[in-house]
Write a protein that holds these residues in place. Structure first.
Motif, short mmCIF file in Angstrom:
data_model
loop_
_atom_site.label_atom_id
_atom_site.label_comp_id
_atom_site.label_asym_id
_atom_site.label_seq_id
_atom_site.Cartn_x
_atom_site.Cartn_y
_atom_site.Cartn_z
N SER A 128 -1.26 6.51 3.01
CA SER A 128 -0.95 7.18 2.05
C SER A 128 -1.06 8.76 1.87
CB SER A 128 -2.69 6.88 1.38
OG SER A 128 -3.39 7.57 2.50
N ARG B 292 0.67 -1.28 -0.17
CA ARG B 292 -0.14 -0.19 0.25
C ARG B 292 0.98 0.94 -0.24
NH1 ARG B 292 -5.41 1.21 4.00
NH2 ARG B 292 -5.27 3.39 2.99
N ALA C 243 0.82 5.48 -1.69
CA ALA C 243 0.68 6.56 -2.93
C ALA C 243 1.37 7.30 -3.97
CB ALA C 243 -0.19 7.62 -2.10
N GLU D 27 -3.98 6.82 -4.69
CA GLU D 27 -3.19 5.67 -3.53
C GLU D 27 -3.26 4.01 -3.84
OE1 GLU D 27 -5.12 3.94 0.59
OE2 GLU D 27 -6.53 6.05 -0.15
#
Length: 229
Positions: free
Chosen positions: A142, A59, A61, A162
């Protein structure tokens, strides 16, 4: 399901049996974006990880160099000077508790991204059940939970996206519009792939990029050779 003639014509442009180089894939996806509206070009990246394990989450961004081509509406939860900063930076909506009421009582969702200062997360937390399922909950990873709200808003307006795994270990990210020049789409996609590559968990074993597909809103998927990324 029976497809229309336009889709069938687009389908003929794509060789489903082969893996395309990045350059050719981008050129081909532009040819399939022939709808009357400006189609979004999306990347779908399947990774060799298991999102059920905390140490295999992917994960983050990034700011795409040429943006997404979409106008993004930003809601910021902040007070005092930080609220002023957010407004000056171009946030579309800024507030605190009153925004919680507006969302919960009026079912208001005229925004695409939510940013919050850390001291406001107690307030925003009340919205977890409604923002969470929509993927709108602010998150430090993010960059949407921060005291630097001006930079957060500016980055989002500039084309920050993101990326995160879904339950099937696939990342879905818009990388531009069909109207974008080929080199701009190529650069956006390359930046995204490099970011995902750098985010590879240490616990991930075997092939990391299992498959990479790009598609226009109304077009068929075009498979990219992951070995050449």
């Amino acid at each position: 399901m029976k497809r229309g003639k336009n889709y069938q014509d687009k389908f003929k442009l794509v060789d489903r049996s082969r893996l395309y180089d990045l350059d050719e894939a981008v050129e081909t996806v532009k040819k399939t974006a022939t709808a009357k509206f400006d189609e979004t070009i999306e990347a779908h990246i399947k990774l060799g990880v298991d999102s059920r394990h905390a140490d295999q989450q992917v994960r983050g961004a990034i700011v795409l160099p040429h943006g997404t081509g979409k106008t993004v509406r930003v809601l910021v939860f902040a007070k005092g000077d930080k609220a002023t900063e957010a407004t000056n930076a171009g946030a579309d909506f800024v507030g605190a508790e009153e925004m919680v009421d507006k969302i919960t009582k009026e079912n208001w969702f005229d925004f695409d991204v939510v940013v919050a200062t850390p001291d406001m997360m107690g307030v925003v937390g009340r919205l977890g059940r409604v923002l969470g399922p929509k993927g709108l909950m602010p998150n430090p990873k993010s960059g949407t939970v921060t005291f630097d709200v001006a930079k957060a808003v500016a980055d989002i307006k500039a084309g920050k996206v993101e990326y995160r795994l879904d339950k099937t270990n696939i990342i879905h990210v818009p990388v531009g519009k069909g109207s974008f020049e080929t080199d701009k789409l190529h650069e956006n996609l390359s930046v995204l792939l490099e970011a995902v590559k750098k985010a590879k968990p240490a616990s991930s074993k075997g092939t990391y990029f299992r498959s990479i597909t790009i598609t226009s809103t109304m077009g068929p998927g075009i498979k990219i050779n992951p070995a050449k990324v």
